[in-house]
Design a protein around this motif. Structure first.
Motif, PDB file in Angstrom:
ATOM      1  N   ARG A   1      34.966  -1.171  12.876  1.00 25.08           N
ATOM      2  CA  ARG A   1      35.326   0.103  12.271  1.00 25.08           C
ATOM      3  C   ARG A   1      36.621  -0.088  11.486  1.00 25.08           C
ATOM      4  O   ARG A   1      37.652  -0.457  12.035  1.00 25.08           O
ATOM      5  CB  ARG A   1      35.522   1.119  13.386  1.00 25.08           C
ATOM      6  N   PHE A   2      36.550   0.126  10.160  1.00 24.15           N
ATOM      7  CA  PHE A   2      37.739   0.029   9.311  1.00 24.15           C
ATOM      8  C   PHE A   2      38.646   1.235   9.547  1.00 24.15           C
ATOM      9  O   PHE A   2      38.176   2.324   9.859  1.00 24.15           O
ATOM     10  CB  PHE A   2      37.351  -0.024   7.833  1.00 24.15           C
ATOM     11  N   ARG A   3      39.957   1.046   9.344  1.00 22.60           N
ATOM     12  CA  ARG A   3      40.913   2.151   9.524  1.00 22.60           C
ATOM     13  C   ARG A   3      40.712   3.235   8.467  1.00 22.60           C
ATOM     14  O   ARG A   3      40.769   4.426   8.783  1.00 22.60           O
ATOM     15  CB  ARG A   3      42.353   1.649   9.455  1.00 22.60           C
TER      16      ARG A   3
ATOM     17  N   PHE B   1      41.417  -2.961  10.581  1.00 25.23           N
ATOM     18  CA  PHE B   1      40.374  -2.487  11.485  1.00 25.23           C
ATOM     19  C   PHE B   1      40.950  -1.567  12.555  1.00 25.23           C
ATOM     20  O   PHE B   1      41.973  -1.872  13.164  1.00 25.23           O
ATOM     21  CB  PHE B   1      39.670  -3.668  12.157  1.00 25.23           C
ATOM     22  N   ALA B   2      40.273  -0.451  12.797  1.00 23.00           N
ATOM     23  CA  ALA B   2      40.620   0.428  13.916  1.00 23.00           C
ATOM     24  C   ALA B   2      40.148  -0.218  15.211  1.00 23.00           C
ATOM     25  O   ALA B   2      40.836  -0.181  16.212  1.00 23.00           O
ATOM     26  CB  ALA B   2      39.970   1.795  13.737  1.00 23.00           C
TER      27      ALA B   2
ATOM     28  N   GLY C   1      34.518   3.752   7.237  1.00 20.68           N
ATOM     29  CA  GLY C   1      33.331   2.924   7.315  1.00 20.68           C
ATOM     30  C   GLY C   1      33.237   2.061   8.554  1.00 20.68           C
ATOM     31  O   GLY C   1      34.230   1.737   9.199  1.00 20.68           O
ATOM     32  N   VAL C   2      31.994   1.711   8.869  1.00 23.26           N
ATOM     33  CA  VAL C   2      31.692   0.857  10.013  1.00 23.26           C
ATOM     34  C   VAL C   2      30.591  -0.106   9.591  1.00 23.26           C
ATOM     35  O   VAL C   2      29.698   0.262   8.825  1.00 23.26           O
ATOM     36  CB  VAL C   2      31.305   1.715  11.249  1.00 23.26           C
ATOM     37  N   VAL C   3      30.702  -1.360  10.024  1.00 21.16           N
ATOM     38  CA  VAL C   3      29.714  -2.382   9.671  1.00 21.16           C
ATOM     39  C   VAL C   3      29.365  -3.219  10.894  1.00 21.16           C
ATOM     40  O   VAL C   3      30.159  -3.346  11.822  1.00 21.16           O
ATOM     41  CB  VAL C   3      30.219  -3.330   8.549  1.00 21.16           C
ATOM     42  N   LEU C   4      28.169  -3.785  10.865  1.00 22.21           N
ATOM     43  CA  LEU C   4      27.765  -4.811  11.826  1.00 22.21           C
ATOM     44  C   LEU C   4      27.824  -6.131  11.086  1.00 22.21           C
ATOM     45  O   LEU C   4      27.238  -6.276  10.021  1.00 22.21           O
ATOM     46  CB  LEU C   4      26.344  -4.575  12.335  1.00 22.21           C
TER      47      LEU C   4
ATOM     48  N   GLY D   1      31.501   5.645  12.803  1.00 25.25           N
ATOM     49  CA  GLY D   1      32.363   5.450  11.642  1.00 25.25           C
ATOM     50  C   GLY D   1      33.542   6.402  11.585  1.00 25.25           C
ATOM     51  O   GLY D   1      34.521   6.132  10.896  1.00 25.25           O
ATOM     52  N   ARG D   2      33.474   7.511  12.313  1.00 23.01           N
ATOM     53  CA  ARG D   2      34.579   8.484  12.298  1.00 23.01           C
ATOM     54  C   ARG D   2      35.543   8.299  13.461  1.00 23.01           C
ATOM     55  O   ARG D   2      36.626   8.860  13.450  1.00 23.01           O
ATOM     56  CB  ARG D   2      34.022   9.902  12.299  1.00 23.01           C
TER      57      ARG D   2
END
Length: 197
Positions: free
Chosen positions: A144-146, A181-182, A149-152, A82-83
């Motif tokens: 991974r959002f810019r 999204f990153a 946070g990170v989601v599946l 997430g980072r």
């Protein structure tokens, strides 16, 4: 002298019949068995085992000319994923590794947190992720959002938008512009652990 099937089974902690089925081509070894075999072969080649060097040349799983090519990949925590803004920003001091046959040289595993993808994926599953592959609509992906946070989710693409589809009906389907999204990395497979203490 080469190892007999019984000696191989004893060294690897497997049954004689399982080794026989592998050599006869009736079963394909799991990634973990291939790793065990390769460790034994490396011990022999380094002179740390009493089996003569060269007697374990063929890896287990060589069927029809195609060898099982398991290799070790690093495991990343959900928080570390997430980072990271890019694959290159993931931590380099991996503490854990798992074997996989995923061919993406940049592949890594991430330890899933949360229940948004139950019942197919469970918290604690290790997801093998492919940063070098292009994700397609309908695939499972770690996103991974810019901002944070990170989601599946299962992803669907429409124009410049990405729809994130959870499998757990308690969570809602959400749509975001692709620019938010990153990265979006497709999931190759997973490891599940059933024994917990």
């Amino acid at each position: 002298m080469d190892l007999t099937q019984s000696e191989m089974a004893a060294r690897l902690g497997l049954s004689h019949s399982y080794i026989h089925q592998l050599e006869a081509g009736k079963r394909t070894p799991s990634d973990s068995v291939v790793v065990l075999f390769n460790v034994l072969r490396e011990r022999v080649e380094a002179g740390l085992d009493d089996v003569p060097p060269g007697s374990l040349q063929e890896p287990l799983g060589a069927y029809g000319g195609k060898a099982n090519r398991a290799r070790m990949i690093p495991v990343v925590s959900w928080a570390h994923a997430g980072r990271a803004e890019t694959y290159e920003e993931l931590p380099s001091d991996w503490r854990e590794q798992i074997p996989t046959e995923c061919r993406d040289e940049a592949a890594f595993a991430v330890s899933l947190e949360g229940d948004s993808m139950e019942p197919v994926f469970r918290s604690g599953d290790l997801l093998v992720v492919m940063p070098s592959e292009e994700v397609y609509s309908g695939a499972y992906a770690v996103c991974r959002f810019r901002d944070d946070g990170v989601v599946l989710r299962q992803v669907e693409f429409s124009g410049g938008e990405v729809q994130l589809v959870p499998l757990n009906p308690r969570f809602e389907v959400r749509t975001f512009p692709k620019e938010q999204f990153a990265w979006i990395y497709p999931v190759w497979g997973r490891w599940s652990q059933f024994w917990k203490r």
